[in-house]
Structures are given as structure tokens and as C-alpha cells.
Design an enzyme around this catalytic site. Structure first.
Site, PDB file in Angstrom:
ATOM      1  N   SER A 196      -2.672  13.777   8.206  1.00 24.58           N
ATOM      2  CA  SER A 196      -3.603  13.225   7.219  1.00 24.58           C
ATOM      3  C   SER A 196      -4.980  13.021   7.830  1.00 24.58           C
ATOM      4  O   SER A 196      -5.101  12.629   8.993  1.00 24.58           O
ATOM      5  CB  SER A 196      -3.062  11.878   6.729  1.00 24.58           C
ATOM      6  OG  SER A 196      -4.053  11.183   6.003  1.00 24.58           O
ATOM      7  N   TYR A 208       0.836  -1.212   0.000  1.00 25.83           N
ATOM      8  CA  TYR A 208       0.000   0.000   0.000  1.00 25.83           C
ATOM      9  C   TYR A 208       0.869   1.260   0.000  1.00 25.83           C
ATOM     10  O   TYR A 208       0.614   2.227  -0.715  1.00 25.83           O
ATOM     11  CB  TYR A 208      -0.933  -0.005   1.216  1.00 25.83           C
ATOM     12  CG  TYR A 208      -1.619   1.314   1.406  1.00 25.83           C
ATOM     13  CD1 TYR A 208      -2.667   1.711   0.568  1.00 25.83           C
ATOM     14  CD2 TYR A 208      -1.194   2.208   2.396  1.00 25.83           C
ATOM     15  CE1 TYR A 208      -3.282   2.943   0.723  1.00 25.83           C
ATOM     16  CE2 TYR A 208      -1.799   3.436   2.550  1.00 25.83           C
ATOM     17  CZ  TYR A 208      -2.839   3.814   1.713  1.00 25.83           C
ATOM     18  OH  TYR A 208      -3.432   5.036   1.852  1.00 25.83           O
ATOM     19  N   TYR A 240      -9.644  15.279   3.635  1.00 27.29           N
ATOM     20  CA  TYR A 240     -10.514  14.633   2.650  1.00 27.29           C
ATOM     21  C   TYR A 240     -11.930  14.970   3.072  1.00 27.29           C
ATOM     22  O   TYR A 240     -12.387  14.520   4.121  1.00 27.29           O
ATOM     23  CB  TYR A 240     -10.331  13.109   2.670  1.00 27.29           C
ATOM     24  CG  TYR A 240      -9.096  12.616   1.953  1.00 27.29           C
ATOM     25  CD1 TYR A 240      -8.900  12.845   0.598  1.00 27.29           C
ATOM     26  CD2 TYR A 240      -8.142  11.872   2.639  1.00 27.29           C
ATOM     27  CE1 TYR A 240      -7.770  12.359  -0.046  1.00 27.29           C
ATOM     28  CE2 TYR A 240      -7.014  11.388   1.999  1.00 27.29           C
ATOM     29  CZ  TYR A 240      -6.832  11.639   0.650  1.00 27.29           C
ATOM     30  OH  TYR A 240      -5.723  11.170   0.011  1.00 27.29           O
ATOM     31  N   ARG A 268       6.867   8.864   1.537  1.00 32.13           N
ATOM     32  CA  ARG A 268       7.387   7.522   1.737  1.00 32.13           C
ATOM     33  C   ARG A 268       8.705   7.487   2.523  1.00 32.13           C
ATOM     34  O   ARG A 268       8.835   6.675   3.443  1.00 32.13           O
ATOM     35  CB  ARG A 268       7.559   6.813   0.390  1.00 32.13           C
ATOM     36  CG  ARG A 268       6.246   6.445  -0.299  1.00 32.13           C
ATOM     37  CD  ARG A 268       6.535   5.630  -1.570  1.00 32.13           C
ATOM     38  NE  ARG A 268       5.369   5.389  -2.400  1.00 32.13           N
ATOM     39  CZ  ARG A 268       4.968   6.165  -3.398  1.00 32.13           C
ATOM     40  NH1 ARG A 268       5.642   7.283  -3.690  1.00 32.13           N
ATOM     41  NH2 ARG A 268       3.908   5.847  -4.116  1.00 32.13           N
ATOM     42  N   THR A 315      -7.057  18.016  -0.213  1.00 33.21           N
ATOM     43  CA  THR A 315      -6.569  17.128  -1.269  1.00 33.21           C
ATOM     44  C   THR A 315      -7.660  16.977  -2.320  1.00 33.21           C
ATOM     45  O   THR A 315      -8.777  16.556  -2.018  1.00 33.21           O
ATOM     46  CB  THR A 315      -6.192  15.758  -0.703  1.00 33.21           C
ATOM     47  OG1 THR A 315      -5.117  15.928   0.220  1.00 33.21           O
ATOM     48  CG2 THR A 315      -5.767  14.806  -1.810  1.00 33.21           C
ATOM     49  N   GLN A 319      -4.453  17.944   6.592  1.00 32.76           N
ATOM     50  CA  GLN A 319      -4.861  17.535   5.250  1.00 32.76           C
ATOM     51  C   GLN A 319      -6.275  17.013   5.316  1.00 32.76           C
ATOM     52  O   GLN A 319      -6.594  16.133   6.104  1.00 32.76           O
ATOM     53  CB  GLN A 319      -3.904  16.449   4.732  1.00 32.76           C
ATOM     54  CG  GLN A 319      -4.291  15.897   3.361  1.00 32.76           C
ATOM     55  CD  GLN A 319      -5.269  14.737   3.466  1.00 32.76           C
ATOM     56  OE1 GLN A 319      -5.252  14.011   4.441  1.00 32.76           O
ATOM     57  NE2 GLN A 319      -6.159  14.601   2.483  1.00 32.76           N
ATOM     58  N   HIS A 361       0.277  12.804  -6.016  1.00 25.72           N
ATOM     59  CA  HIS A 361      -0.079  11.834  -4.985  1.00 25.72           C
ATOM     60  C   HIS A 361       0.932  10.674  -4.987  1.00 25.72           C
ATOM     61  O   HIS A 361       0.557   9.510  -4.814  1.00 25.72           O
ATOM     62  CB  HIS A 361      -1.512  11.323  -5.249  1.00 25.72           C
ATOM     63  CG  HIS A 361      -2.308  11.092  -3.993  1.00 25.72           C
ATOM     64  ND1 HIS A 361      -3.315  11.932  -3.575  1.00 25.72           N
ATOM     65  CD2 HIS A 361      -2.255  10.121  -3.052  1.00 25.72           C
ATOM     66  CE1 HIS A 361      -3.857  11.472  -2.446  1.00 25.72           C
ATOM     67  NE2 HIS A 361      -3.230  10.379  -2.103  1.00 25.72           N
ATOM     68  N   GLY A 386       8.232  12.337  -5.189  1.00 28.15           N
ATOM     69  CA  GLY A 386       9.503  11.909  -5.754  1.00 28.15           C
ATOM     70  C   GLY A 386      10.743  12.411  -5.044  1.00 28.15           C
ATOM     71  O   GLY A 386      11.855  12.020  -5.400  1.00 28.15           O
ATOM     72  N   LYS A 437      -4.283  20.727  -2.820  1.00 34.29           N
ATOM     73  CA  LYS A 437      -3.231  19.744  -3.094  1.00 34.29           C
ATOM     74  C   LYS A 437      -3.614  18.834  -4.251  1.00 34.29           C
ATOM     75  O   LYS A 437      -4.763  18.385  -4.353  1.00 34.29           O
ATOM     76  CB  LYS A 437      -3.009  18.882  -1.840  1.00 34.29           C
ATOM     77  CG  LYS A 437      -1.967  17.779  -1.992  1.00 34.29           C
ATOM     78  CD  LYS A 437      -1.556  17.211  -0.644  1.00 34.29           C
ATOM     79  CE  LYS A 437      -0.581  16.046  -0.796  1.00 34.29           C
ATOM     80  NZ  LYS A 437      -1.247  14.806  -1.229  1.00 34.29           N
ATOM     81  N   ARG A 484      13.685  12.385  -2.992  1.00 33.01           N
ATOM     82  CA  ARG A 484      14.486  11.361  -2.319  1.00 33.01           C
ATOM     83  C   ARG A 484      15.895  11.837  -2.019  1.00 33.01           C
ATOM     84  O   ARG A 484      16.679  11.130  -1.384  1.00 33.01           O
ATOM     85  CB  ARG A 484      14.594  10.095  -3.208  1.00 33.01           C
ATOM     86  CG  ARG A 484      13.290   9.436  -3.566  1.00 33.01           C
ATOM     87  CD  ARG A 484      12.613   8.782  -2.386  1.00 33.01           C
ATOM     88  NE  ARG A 484      11.345   8.168  -2.763  1.00 33.01           N
ATOM     89  CZ  ARG A 484      10.168   8.798  -2.771  1.00 33.01           C
ATOM     90  NH1 ARG A 484      10.087  10.070  -2.421  1.00 33.01           N
ATOM     91  NH2 ARG A 484       9.069   8.163  -3.111  1.00 33.01           N
ATOM     92  N   VAL A 510       0.329  11.471   4.995  1.00 27.30           N
ATOM     93  CA  VAL A 510       0.341  10.050   4.635  1.00 27.30           C
ATOM     94  C   VAL A 510      -0.651   9.362   5.557  1.00 27.30           C
ATOM     95  O   VAL A 510      -0.647   9.607   6.764  1.00 27.30           O
ATOM     96  CB  VAL A 510       1.743   9.437   4.838  1.00 27.30           C
ATOM     97  CG1 VAL A 510       1.727   7.936   4.530  1.00 27.30           C
ATOM     98  CG2 VAL A 510       2.776  10.137   3.991  1.00 27.30           C
ATOM     99  N   ALA A 511      -1.463   8.511   4.985  1.00 27.20           N
ATOM    100  CA  ALA A 511      -2.473   7.809   5.775  1.00 27.20           C
ATOM    101  C   ALA A 511      -1.823   6.807   6.728  1.00 27.20           C
ATOM    102  O   ALA A 511      -0.780   6.227   6.423  1.00 27.20           O
ATOM    103  CB  ALA A 511      -3.445   7.083   4.849  1.00 27.20           C
TER     104      ALA A 511
END
Lengths: 367, 367, 367, 367
Positions: free
Chosen positions: A119, A37, A143, A316, A169, A141, A261, A294, A237, A296, A91-92
Site C-alpha cells: 500500500s 478503522y 495513491y 481484513r 486505486t 498500490q 474498497h 468480502g 483498482k 472470507r 491495506v494501509a
């Protein structure tokens, strides 16, 4: 449903050379479904891969006679000086990665000193996160629920906790086709207390179910509603087009958050970094820009700032840091990116974050 | 000649996540020669590979504030509302893939509710296909005989069955160099009753023999002939150039079908998707455009529609669905593409098919 | 020196689907050093690989309504009708590949009916080759001696045999860095009787020694000398620049031969096919153009002709055909390319070679 | 600290076909940490890889009628004729590669006859290197101390030895993120006597420590200081932008050295070769240009000279030559590059180095 057991590591992470190191190691400590996930993208993962490759579309030319020493990566946001222009992306369900969940990541962000974005789908409720942050700036954030009364209630709670901004978002009105989750038959093993009013029981629910519980039909009116009701600065977002920039700002948005996302929603679209320059041109300095998807490397931070972003967010890598080292791991991830950013600043010839924003990248003609 | 035994599966296909999943699984249930005939392309398969890669040449930018909910992929063709702008491409000899042959695929198309294109080289005769379709719109793909009296007879049969359009395939006046077929020494193990007047015995014949039986020398006059004799709308299939567009329309063509025959004819040519924009510009809305060659994803459907197509057609995925799940498998393939299309429509911010047609893709500068 | 034993096969070659099939099979029948000499390129083999890939830089768009049937690949050169515009490139020492040497390849070329180019470094002397050709048009590829009296003597012999043209190779005044030959410590195991006056003993000599025996210092004056002394049409081979085109034609050259010596000379240069369009523009129809370097497919022949070539030449494929099938193998290679060319002509919509020359390729924007 | 044992080979190197051959062989004779330090690049090694690939962005077109024979690669620098325009780049601590250290490489450079650049971080002191060079031109690469009195003292020593130029390295004010070194926990096993005044004990120190001992804050003023104090011609090394070119020349620089430090400093920047043309345009012949970073082939030398460089410098290949063959190995590396360069000169049609400088490369449109 089987009991969910994940990492309970607390750092420091050893032999941590760069953030790419973390994903394969996190895979070993996070259960398969949860790792899938977190790590996977939508569809063929074209857009996910592009998110990384796209940073090579712009090149940093060393400026070697700029009189730079000990460059300063700090920046001030709303009067608060943060260590670097690198914040935590929403992040969830951090409990997928570490038993400490959002408490661990909040502590790590606090220790590093940057902005924490909570989140809607956090696995810990708002007050506990806020408490763990100990005054570190927190953004929320959102929803949206389909029911505005619920939305109002959530906003009331957010405001009562002193949270500084709301991030709406807008790019996930349905879930992307996360095929890894389908193959893994992944369902959430943890609850999402913040949105319990419209998603009372998260445990055992699929990603599609969770997204389906939120509001699909978003437009400028929703921004107006949230701006007016909350009185807080609202960032939108998931923006990658000039059209959305203008709609959002016209509706009162106080910031634009460029993101795809993390390649998890619409496969077949561009790398977020490739969209950033279009968005920056459309924004034209009217409001701040946050960028994710992205990041990193310190050089990625540099390139995003030099392409129009005011802040970058990481998702991540921080979650992998949490998995491998709890709060300390999260802090190490931010430290590592900052250390790399400082090195890039020195070698590129930029003393301050403002210098980066005025730095001219060279287009890579050979990609 | 050895008795031909292929799949007799009837669905549903299990664990079917995307259409790419099907090819390796179909390979296990279809005899080698038949599978090679279906799956392979001409020559070095450069054009076959490009058909897939080319969709990355255009990018879908999420539009996130478009007030979209439950997007509607249906469209109306000749007064008939179909579930999605995705139709069945003409494919020879469905009995290669499943004992049910065209009867199975016709039922699947009927259950999904879209347009069925009957190949001249069907392994089942026209009336049986039409009957299986139960009123679902049927088009007839025509490989001309060298003998116009035979052509007239075939047209008479087509008209008598109430078939709605004739698709004249113009890009296969000889067979492409299908080297896989040569290596497999593939010959058709089934008959082709529709063209039995000019190809009385299909069993045991090579692809080159079959194509050699049809007419090589095609020109605008053939379009005029078929338009005049049939009185039906005639689409010309295999068009990739402005020259052919103009010749076809001037000769009375009622539609243009952009295709490179699934990469099976002329290797060393462009991806069909790369040609689509040239063709659309030349057509300039004078007639409808159908697109095939490479559609494997909902995002491909979206990109083709946004590049000028009115309908897209799928071949191999449907045939693999037939192999793995009979009529139900065919239906599942259309369902899957439609489900993906709807997700893309939602995330791209398009409520209707018409919205897709007015959507502006971004060129991918980084390919 | 160890006795040299190579293939003595005489065809037909079985299971021969395309010319790419031949190289790995030839590798099994030709001794390692000789195979390495034939197959390898200079340096990193960048240019060698580009020779193949470059054909994808231009795309053939099918023209489907051109009224074509049984396209005719024949062409007339100097009043002699050849089967296809595909001729034999000069290649040194055919005895490396087959005991029959140039006699075998001459017979194959004769049977197919095209032009044979005799290499200065042939392993069989001129009269025997001419005899084996039985009236088939023969051209002579010339590596100049440093001594013009020897050159005159060779020209005298060439003229006496009725050879039709002289091809002056200008791109090999030293040998390229053929590293495979160095690693294999390759020395020629056969003699080169045509140039025995300046290279009396070829056996046991390295490629560098052989090239070093010829003249390095070439200029327009050498073309003038050979034109004036021979009275024959002189083509200059190895041309890739407009400068050399103009120098050669101004000095009396009757044709331009575009080539990069099959990637065997200067690594780090362009694919010959990429140079062809520049050369064609500079030539501007003043003289004919021959093209070699990379032709492996009928579509390559088509693309070269559509880019300005009047004839294409093949080297390695013919030599592999010789190795695997003697004269019959050579003939089969020409047959195969012609068969493919005819298929491409039909599908592209070109009835004649002249139609190909007027055909407009599409630039591939996606490479 | 463990005793450091490295190669003590003295040539000739056998079976040495091209410089790419050397790296894997050197890896076997140099201890792992030292080899990693020499071979690796910064970060993801994107820029390191680009350094090699970039030479394919420009193509050499053979000019075949240029009347060239025995091309002359020699060039005259400051009145001294060197064998080829290929010099030794400054490289730290040659004793990592061979016990003979800088003495071995100095002898090799002397025997080949080109310019030797002595690194500040040499593992042998200045006078011994100068002595080993026996009058061969020597340049001195300078990493500034933070203390100008130390800098003056070093300059005094340099001048006293008759060293001809000072090369101020400006692109390494901090060390790049050399992750291989971090993973190997590499520390220098040898001392650096030239900079012992500001780095008294090199043994056991990390690369970051060593770089951190030097001056970070470089600007045009440092160039002015060194120009004025030394009276010697000063080149600025690590330049890739027009801005730095102008700053350096305005401050009195006598030459510009284009380099990205062999991909060892700022990852995410361009290949040095890609920067060369921008720099050459900015320099506009005001001062000479030296180029390094990626030279492995004679064709690379040619392409760099044709893109504006007056000299090229090689680092790693020479060090590998030193490891595998001591002074003789170093000489062989220069011989090999020169041999290749001569072959390229012949085939490109350039008689002299000056001809190369006026040679027009073709842009590779297909990368």
C-alpha cells in the site's frame, strides 16, 4: 498524542477454524480506534454487509463424477507459480495491527508464496518490505500525489526495487464517510513513509486528511501517464462499471481490479461480487481481473473465479491474522482459505484453477 | 390544558455524525406527544419503513475516472442559486420542537441558503416567517379551506409577501391513521395562525380535527382555481401516480411534488422513492419534480436526483435539528446532507447536479 | 371434565386502536386451550403468517385529485344494504370466547348491520341465532354429515328459518395439524347443537374428532345435491385454485369463497390473499367472491376488494371483540375496520365500493 | 479414549408432536461431540438452513372437490408394498445415537415397513442389520475403497445377503468442512465394521480421516464397474446437476438420488429441494428419483414427490427418533411423517401417491 501500543503476537493462532473467527479476537488485541478503522465500512455499512451476503447470490452445484483428486489450487502469474489464486490486498498501515507491520505480513506472504501488494500508505518504507519478501512477487498500490514530480519519484523508487506492477486505486479520491472513525476520533498513530513527500507527517492525521493529501481528479490521462512513465503493467483498482473498464483499458491498463474498497468508500452501492459479472462481461478477457471485497471463505474464492476473476485479494482477514499471529498468522489465513478452496474444488468437481474459471455457477433465484 | 414546554436549544449540536443520530436525541428534548406526532407514521408504519429501505432498491456504481474534483452541489432555482438541491419540506407547527418555531428554522434555512416551504399549519404567522428568511426564497404549502373566499384571502396574503410558489398538498384530505397520536391522546398545544380563518383555535385540537377543517374534495378544478387566482406557479404535492401527474399538469400545475407525506397518510402504499421513477416517466420533463419522504443521507439525495427529482425536501431531520440546535441545528442538518452529497458526487464521478440527473443507477436485483 | 369458564365481558372495549391490539388482550380473558384453538394455525404456521404479510404484496397508490369526500363503504347484497362489505366469517363455538356465544356476536352484527354467517359448529342452536339477528341477513356455513338424510334435515331447518345462503366449507374434510391444540390437549368444552344429529356430544371432543364426524369425500356432486335439495344459493368455501372454481360453478355454485381457513388447515400453502387474484381471474365475474383469511385492517379490505372480492369476512378479530366486549365488542371491530376502510377510500381516491373494485393496485416488486 | 456412553432409550417417545421437536431433545441424550456430528452442517450452514427454507419456494394449493377419503400413502417398490414413500437415508454409525445402533433402526424400519438403507459406515456389520430387518427391503450405501479388490469383496458380501440395490454416494469424496466437529475435536467413538478392510480401526478417527480412507476420484467408470460387477441396480447419490444425471444414467445407473448430504458437504450450494426440479427435468422419467436433505414434515414429502421424486429419505429425524426411543422411536418418526402426509394428501385432494406425482405445485413468487 498518546503512545500507540498494539499487538506484538507471533503465531501460530490457536483454534482457528475459519476467518470469521478472527475479527472478534482481533478486536481484543488491537486498540479501539485502529480496530474501528480496519473493521468498519462507510455510512450505514449497507455495502459492507452486502459484500458478504452477495456470495449467496450464486450457488455452487456439486459435480460429483468429474474424476477429481487432490485438486491443485496453484496458478502461475507472470511466470511465477503461486500457491493459490489468493493474494494480499493493499491495506494501509499494518502497524495498526501488529508491531511487525508490513514486515510481518511480507514474511507471511512469502512463506505462503503468493503476491504481496504494498500500500502507498504502508507504515514501513518500500525497501524494507521488498527485502522482507525475499523475491516473492510484489505489486505496488499507488495513491497519486497532486504533484506529478512526486509521482515520478515514487515510480522511480518502485521500479528500482523491481516491483512488478502498479495498482492505481481510483475509488478513493476522497475518503468514504467512515463514521466509526469519526465517533472514535481516530487519527493515524503511525507514519506513512512511502508517501512522505506529499504527506510528510502521518501521525496524528485523520483518514480524511490523509486521503485529502492525494490527488482527487483522476481520469484516463492519469493511467496514460503512469503507464508511459513507469513502463510497468498498470491495474486500475475500484472498478465496478463497464464505462470504467473501457476507459481504463483504452488508456493502457493491463488489468482491472474489481473492488468497492471493502465497503469503506461509497455506501449505497452494490456488493463488489455483484459487480464482478458486469465487469467481467465488459473486460471480455482482454486483461486479467483481480477481485477483492468480502472474501472470507474458500467458497468465495471459488465463486469469484467462476464469475470472471483471475485472482482474488484479501485484506481484513490477513490483517487480523497479522494482529493475532504476526507473520505466521498471515500465513495461516492464506493456508485456511486455500484448504477450504481445495475442499470446494474437490466437491464441485474442478481439478484446476482453470477448471474453476470454466465452471458455471447457478443463479440463486431465491434471494 | 397543561402548559406546553419544549426545547429551547440553540446549537451547535455536538457529536452529530449523521441525521439518523438525531431522532433518539430529539426524543429526549421534545415532549412525548409532540415527538410522537413528528416521528410516527400511519397504521403499521409499513410505508414509513419502506421509505427508508427503498433507497437500497437502486444502487450507485462508483465511476472512478471521471475527472471530478470538488464537486458542486449548488443549483439554480428561479434565478436563485441555492447551496444544494435540498430544501425544507413543509412541516406543521415547528414550535412543537423548539420555542423558536418557524423563526428558528427560517433563520437556519437562510444561513444555509436554500428554499423554505412554509406550512399552512405553521405555528408562526406568515409575515414573521418571511421576515426571518431575509430574502431567502419562500414557497407556501397550502391546505385549502372549504371556503374559497378564505382561500383567496390566504393567497392574497401570500402574494403580498412576495412568496414565490404555492404547493397544494393533495394527499392529506383526511388525516392518516396516526395511531401513536391516538395512543398519546395528542392534541396540538400551539395555534396555527395562517389558517386561523378556518381553524380559529388550534390549541387543544387533534390532528384529525385539524385536517377535518380543511377541504376534502380536491380535484383538477382546485388546481385551476389556485393557478388562475394566484398567478403563481403551483406545485401539487403528494403525487405518486401517472394519472395524478397528468391531471395536475393538464390543470396548469407548474411542478409535481412526489411524496407520501413521510409515511404519515396512507399505510400500505409504496415507498415514495419507489414511486418516483413512475412519476418521472409520466412527467417526462414537462415540469420540475420535487421529492420528499425518507431523505436521511446524501446518497438518498443523489439517488432521488438520479431518479428524476430536481429538488429533494427534508422534514423530520430538519425539525430534529431545530429541536436540538435551533436555527444552527437546522443549518447543520442541511450542511451534513450537503457534505455527504458532495462525497457521493465525488465517488460516483459527478461534478455537478446536472451530472447527477444524467447518472444511471443500477437496479438492485437482490432485494 | 373441568367446568369451562370464559369471559363474560360486555363492551365497550377501551383503548382499542386497531384489531391487532385485541389478540394479546383476548389471550388474557379466554382460557388457554380455547384461546390456542382460536388463535393458532396449522403446522409451522407458515401459511398463517403469510396471510398477514401477503397484503404487502400489493400496494395502494394514493389518487389525490379524485374529487372524493365522505366516501361511502356501504354495499347492497341481495337487496339488503349493509354498512360495509365486511361480514362475519363462520367461526365455531363462540362460547369459547364469551358466555354470550353466538347470541352476542349476532347482536353485534345486527347493530353494525352486515351479514352473519352461522357456523355448523355454533355453540348455540340455529333458531336462537336467527332470533338474535332480528332480520339481519344470515348465511349458514355447512359441514356435511356423511348421512344425506341428516344433511336434508339440517337444510330443512335452515330453510325454515329464512336463512339466505348456504356456504359449503370444502377445505376442512379433515382437521389441519393444529399442534397448539395437541400440545394443549384441547377438547371442546361446549356442545354444537346444530350438528347434534351427527355429533351428539361435542363436549370433551377434540378438534380431530369433530372434523372426523363430518363428511370427508366432497366433490361436485355434493354441490349439486345441496343446490338441488335446498334451492338456495350455495357458496363453496376454501377455494384457491382455478380447477375448484370451475368445478364449483359448473355444479351450480352461486358464489366462491376464497379462504385458507385462517391458516388453520393446510400449512405450506399460499396466503389466501395471494390466491385471490388467481381465483378472480378464473371466476371472471360469473359469480360473487367472498374473501377471508388475514383481514385485520381497512387497507386489507380495500386490497381484497381491488383484487376481485365482493365481500370480505372476518373471523378472529370479531371473536376477540366478542371476548373483550360481548356484542358491543363485535360491533366495535366492524366499526373500526369500516372507519379505516373509509380513510383508505378517501386517500386512495375512491368514493364507493364499486370504485374500489375498479381500482388498480400496484404490484410490490420489492418483496 | 474416554468410554463412549450414549442413549439407550427404547420408546415410545412421549409428547412427540412433530419431528422438529426431536432435535433439542436428542441433544440432551446424545454426547455433545456425537450430537454435533449428527446435527451440524458444513461451513456457515447456509445450505443446511436452505434445505429447510426451500420447501416454502413451492406451495400446495388445496384442491377441495377431489372426492378424496382416507388417502393411501403406500407405494410399491420392486414388487414390495411399503407403507409410505418415505425410506431411511444412509446415516453413519447409529451407535452414536443409541446403544442399539443399526439393530434398533432396522427393527423400527421393519415395523413401519419401508426400505432400509445401510450405510457403509454403519456401526454394526451387514449380516446383523440384514437379520434385524427380517426381510424388509435393504439397500446398501457404498463409499468406495481406493482398492477395487476390497470393493469387490464388499459387493460380494452385499449380494450374498440378498441386498436389493447399491447406492453409490458420490458427493462426499472428501468430508465437508464440518466446523462443529473441528470445534468439538470430534472423533468417532465406534468402529465401522463394514469397511474394516480399508478402515480397520474407526474408533478415535476424525471424520476427515474416515472420508480420506475412501476413494476420492469418482467418475462414470466407477458406476460402470459397480453395475457390471454387482449386477444390481445402482443409484448415484448426491446428484444436483443435469450433467451428473446424464453421466450417471449413461454409465448404467438405475436411479438418481438427489441430495446435498443434509447440508454437510458443500456449503454455498443450493437447497437440495431447489435442485430437485432441475434433476427431474434432466432425468425425464428414465429412472426413479430418490430425494433427501431437509424432509421434516409430511408437506415436505408431498412437495418432493410433486417435484419429481419417487421416494424421499429421512436421516436426522430417524436418528433422533432412535436416540429418544430406540426402534420404537424410529417407527414413530415414520408414523408421524406418514400421518402428516395423509393429512396433506386429503387437504390437497390427492388419493394416491401417483396423484401426488401428477399434482402441480404453485411457485411462490414472494420469496
Amino acid at each position: 498524542m498518546k503512545e500507540f501500543k498494539t499487538s506484538n503476537a507471533e503465531g501460530p493462532i490457536e483454534n482457528f477454524v475459519n476467518t470469521y473467527d478472527l475479527e472478534p479476537r482481533a478486536e481484543k488485541v488491537i486498540p479501539k480506534g485502529a480496530f474501528g478503522y480496519i473493521a468498519s465500512g462507510a455510512g450505514d455499512e449497507f455495502t459492507l454487509r452486502e459484500n458478504d451476503r452477495a456470495f449467496n447470490h450464486k450457488l455452487i452445484i456439486p459435480h460429483v463424477l468429474e474424476n477429481v483428486e487432490n485438486p491443485d489450487p496453484s496458478t502461475v502469474v507472470d511466470g511465477h507459480k503461486i500457491t493459490a489464486p489468493i493474494i494480499l490486498a493493499p491495506v494501509a498501515a499494518h502497524k495498526l495491527a501488529n508491531d511487525s507491520g508490513e514486515i510481518g505480513s511480507a514474511k507471511g506472504v512469502h512463506n505462503f508464496n503468493t503476491i504481496y501488494t504494498t500500500s502507498s500508505y504502508s507504515s514501513v518504507d518500500l525497501p524494507e518490505i521488498t527485502e522482507a519478501l525475499q523475491g516473492t512477487p510484489e505489486w505496488f498500490q499507488f495513491y497519486f500525489s497532486k504533484d506529478n514530480e512526486i509521482n515520478k519519484h515514487i515510480i522511480d523508487r518502485v521500479k528500482a526495487l523491481g516491483i512488478k506492477k502498479i495498482i492505481l486505486t481510483a475509488d478513493a479520491t476522497v475518503g468514504g464517510n467512515r463514521e466509526v472513525d469519526i465517533r472514535n476520533q481516530f487519527v493515524f498513530p503511525v507514519n506513512m513513509p512511502i508517501v512522505q513527500e506529499y504527506l510528510p507527517e502521518g501521525v496524528g492525521k485523520s483518514m480524511n486528511y490523509v486521503y485529502g493529501s492525494a490527488k482527487q481528479k483522476l481520469s484516463a490521462k492519469d493511467i496514460e501517464f503512469i503507464v508511459n512513465y513507469s513502463g510497468l503493467p498498470v491495474y486500475v483498482k475500484g472498478v465496478q462499471s463497464a464505462e470504467d473498464v473501457n476507459r481504463a483499458i483504452d488508456a493502457g491498463a493491463a488489468g482491472i481490479w474489481v473492488s468497492n474498497h471493502g465497503g469503506r468508500q461509497l455506501d449505497g452501492g452494490p456488493a463488489a461480487f455483484d459487480s464482478l459479472q458486469y465487469v467481467a462481461q465488459a473486460v471480455n478477457h482482454r486483461v486479467p481481473i483481480v477481485f477483492d471485497s468480502g472474501i472470507r471463505r474458500g467458497q468465495h474464492v471459488f465463486k469469484a473465479l467462476a464469475s470472471g476473476a483471475d485472482l482474488v485479494a484479501v485484506g481484513r482477514p490477513a490483517v487480523y491474522g497479522l494482529a493475532l499471529g504476526g507473520s505466521k498468522g498471515v500465513e495461516q489465513v492464506f493456508d485456511k482459505l486455500t484448504e477450504e478452496l481445495k475442499m470446494v474444488m474437490q466437491l464441485a468437481g474442478t481439478q484446476t484453477v482453470d477448471d474453476i474459471k470454466h465452471y458455471q455457477l447457478r443463479d440463486n433465484k431465491f434471494v
